[in-house]
Write a protein that holds these residues in place. Structure first.
Motif, mmCIF file in Angstrom:
data_model
loop_
_atom_site.group_PDB
_atom_site.id
_atom_site.type_symbol
_atom_site.label_atom_id
_atom_site.label_comp_id
_atom_site.label_asym_id
_atom_site.label_seq_id
_atom_site.Cartn_x
_atom_site.Cartn_y
_atom_site.Cartn_z
ATOM 1 N N UNK A 1 39.781 -67.907 35.749
ATOM 2 C CA UNK A 1 39.746 -67.942 37.207
ATOM 3 C C UNK A 1 40.098 -66.641 37.892
ATOM 4 N N UNK A 2 40.259 -65.542 37.132
ATOM 5 C CA UNK A 2 40.559 -64.248 37.752
ATOM 6 C C UNK A 2 39.402 -63.847 38.675
ATOM 7 N N UNK A 3 39.746 -63.538 39.915
ATOM 8 C CA UNK A 3 38.730 -63.214 40.925
ATOM 9 C C UNK A 3 38.521 -61.708 41.087
ATOM 10 N N UNK A 4 39.569 -60.944 40.812
ATOM 11 C CA UNK A 4 39.482 -59.492 41.006
ATOM 12 C C UNK A 4 40.271 -58.794 39.916
ATOM 13 N N UNK A 5 39.704 -57.717 39.406
ATOM 14 C CA UNK A 5 40.389 -56.881 38.419
ATOM 15 C C UNK A 5 40.572 -55.492 39.021
ATOM 16 N N UNK A 6 41.814 -55.070 39.114
ATOM 17 C CA UNK A 6 42.131 -53.721 39.559
ATOM 18 C C UNK A 6 42.087 -52.802 38.338
ATOM 19 N N UNK A 7 41.408 -51.680 38.472
ATOM 20 C CA UNK A 7 41.338 -50.709 37.375
ATOM 21 C C UNK A 7 42.306 -49.570 37.676
ATOM 22 N N UNK A 8 43.294 -49.412 36.809
ATOM 23 C CA UNK A 8 44.287 -48.356 36.973
ATOM 24 C C UNK A 8 44.262 -47.394 35.803
ATOM 25 N N UNK A 9 45.364 -46.691 35.603
ATOM 26 C CA UNK A 9 45.414 -45.666 34.567
ATOM 27 C C UNK A 9 44.800 -44.368 35.069
ATOM 28 N N UNK A 10 44.797 -43.361 34.228
ATOM 29 C CA UNK A 10 44.303 -42.050 34.650
ATOM 30 C C UNK A 10 42.789 -41.943 34.750
ATOM 31 N N UNK A 11 42.057 -42.791 34.047
ATOM 32 C CA UNK A 11 40.603 -42.663 33.964
ATOM 33 C C UNK A 11 39.882 -42.780 35.308
ATOM 34 N N UNK B 1 46.525 -60.409 48.527
ATOM 35 C CA UNK B 1 46.848 -61.695 49.134
ATOM 36 C C UNK B 1 45.623 -62.495 49.560
ATOM 37 N N UNK B 2 44.430 -61.919 49.454
ATOM 38 C CA UNK B 2 43.204 -62.648 49.787
ATOM 39 C C UNK B 2 42.597 -63.346 48.574
ATOM 40 N N UNK B 3 43.256 -63.242 47.414
ATOM 41 C CA UNK B 3 42.815 -63.943 46.206
ATOM 42 C C UNK B 3 44.018 -64.681 45.620
ATOM 43 N N UNK B 4 43.740 -65.627 44.739
ATOM 44 C CA UNK B 4 44.825 -66.351 44.063
ATOM 45 C C UNK B 4 45.086 -65.799 42.676
ATOM 46 N N UNK B 5 44.001 -65.547 41.927
ATOM 47 C CA UNK B 5 44.133 -65.046 40.554
ATOM 48 C C UNK B 5 43.559 -63.645 40.471
ATOM 49 N N UNK B 6 44.313 -62.729 39.910
ATOM 50 C CA UNK B 6 43.860 -61.346 39.798
ATOM 51 C C UNK B 6 44.474 -60.713 38.550
ATOM 52 N N UNK B 7 43.988 -59.526 38.220
ATOM 53 C CA UNK B 7 44.427 -58.878 36.982
ATOM 54 C C UNK B 7 44.332 -57.367 37.122
ATOM 55 N N UNK B 8 44.871 -56.682 36.138
ATOM 56 C CA UNK B 8 44.751 -55.224 36.091
ATOM 57 C C UNK B 8 44.403 -54.795 34.674
ATOM 58 N N UNK B 9 43.568 -53.771 34.569
ATOM 59 C CA UNK B 9 43.327 -53.055 33.325
ATOM 60 C C UNK B 9 43.706 -51.603 33.577
#
Length: 357
Positions: free
Chosen positions: A122-132, A330-338
């Motif tokens: 159910x993840x709606x958005x994935x934030x991409x972090x790190x140096x890349x 706050x506009x999504x319920x499920x989210x993640x980061x890579x």
């Protein structure tokens, strides 16, 4: 007369805390495997450099390498961005484009695998972090991966992290500070320990500007590329203590009300007692030893901060970097980061439903 029931809030006062006042950390540091090993290894910055080197080897067999004689792992982001952004078509640009396309396919495949996991359901958005993603090359790869996911019918949005990577791994700590400390202090100390760099900074909460701490700011930061110096574990800890002590002196000089608190972000699975269960293989020395406890080591060297006993808490670096985005999710319920760095960090979250007052 019935006693008034007090509302209880979970306090993030243990290492690797999963339940925070406004968000739950559903999972992190997932290590999915296939026949070739850990699938996350195929979507790291190291993996991109490996792909680039392969494409260059193909060109070398036909003639001169368009990117020169340096190995791909030693080429700067600026050099690759320059090749990518050249106004006229060039062999160097073609090689970089080819590596980007192949990496984007790998990244999309890795994301699709993560999305199958229970903690990512159910993840709606994935934030991409790190140096890349801070380079044009990285941004192009992420855009292509998003397009590939769309073609694969994987319904998830990819977004670039809002903050500079050097700041994000420190800023996330404002959401992990035990709430009682927030009321009486202006700032905290934070460490972000990676396989290549260490960042040490002073983070101001600035709660008067925004209660959700969306205005938190890294007031001062020092960065050390420890990979170049190749320190052993003790030398690295000694340097961490020196960096923290310098920030403490700065706060005292400037009259900043510094909390007696150190947030420590590092790779791996963090146990409740502050030990590292697994995943710290890129750090110098044996960090997963039963006889090693980084928070205690730092508290020995810095027993008090401005006269109060020091509290040091540790959490996974991807979790902390992801939490820097919490006010903007706050506009999504499920989210993640890579986090695409030396390795591929990961974490997933569920926002708690806040009832309107």
């Amino acid at each position: 007369m019935a006693s008034e029931k007090k509302e209880s809030h979970p306090l993030p006062d243990v290492h690797g805390a999963r339940e925070l006042p406004s968000v739950i950390v559903d999972g992190y540091s997932l290590q999915l495997r296939d026949k070739d090993g850990f699938i996350g290894d195929q979507a790291s910055q190291t993996a991109f450099r490996t792909l680039l080197e392969r494409w260059r080897q193909k060109r070398r067999r036909k003639g001169k390498d368009p990117l020169g004689g340096r190995h791909s792992k030693d080429l700067s982001k600026a050099a690759l961005d320059e090749a990518l952004g050249a106004k006229e078509a060039s062999e160097a640009g073609d090689v970089v484009h080819a590596a980007i396309e192949e990496f984007a396919e790998e990244l999309a495949w890795v994301i699709e695998r993560f999305m199958r996991q229970p903690s990512w359901k159910g993840v709606e958005r994935i934030v991409i972090g790190g140096g890349f993603p801070e380079s044009d090359v990285g941004e192009r790869a992420i855009l292509q991966a998003a397009a590939i996911l769309q073609d694969m019918k994987v319904s998830v949005e990819l977004a670039r992290i809002c903050h500079e990577t050097d700041d994000a791994g420190l800023l996330g700590w404002v959401h992990l500070v035990p709430p009682p400390l927030l009321a009486h202090h202006d700032a905290i100390l934070a460490l972000d320990i990676g396989g290549t760099n260490v960042r040490c900074g002073i983070v101001k909460m600035r709660m008067k500007r925004a209660k959700d701490m969306s205005k938190a700011k890294v007031l001062r930061r020092e960065k050390w590329r420890h990979k170049d110096d190749k320190p052993n574990r003790k030398a690295l800890i000694d340097r961490l203590a020196e960096m923290l002590e310098a920030q403490i002196r700065y706060c005292k000089k400037k009259g900043i009300r510094l909390a007696p608190y150190i947030g420590i972000a590092c790779p791996g699975l963090i146990a409740k007692d502050g030990s590292i269960s697994r995943g710290a293989q890129n750090l110098p020395g044996h960090w997963e030893s039963d006889n090693f406890h980084l928070p205690s080591e730092l508290c020995k060297r810095i027993p008090t901060i401005h006269g109060a006993p020091t509290m040091a808490l540790m959490h996974n670096d991807a979790v902390v970097q992801g939490l820097s985005e919490l006010p903007f999710m706050q506009d999504v319920t499920r989210w993640a980061i890579l986090t695409i760095g030396t390795g591929l960090g990961n974490a997933s979250y569920t926002n708690k439903q806040v009832e309107a007052g």
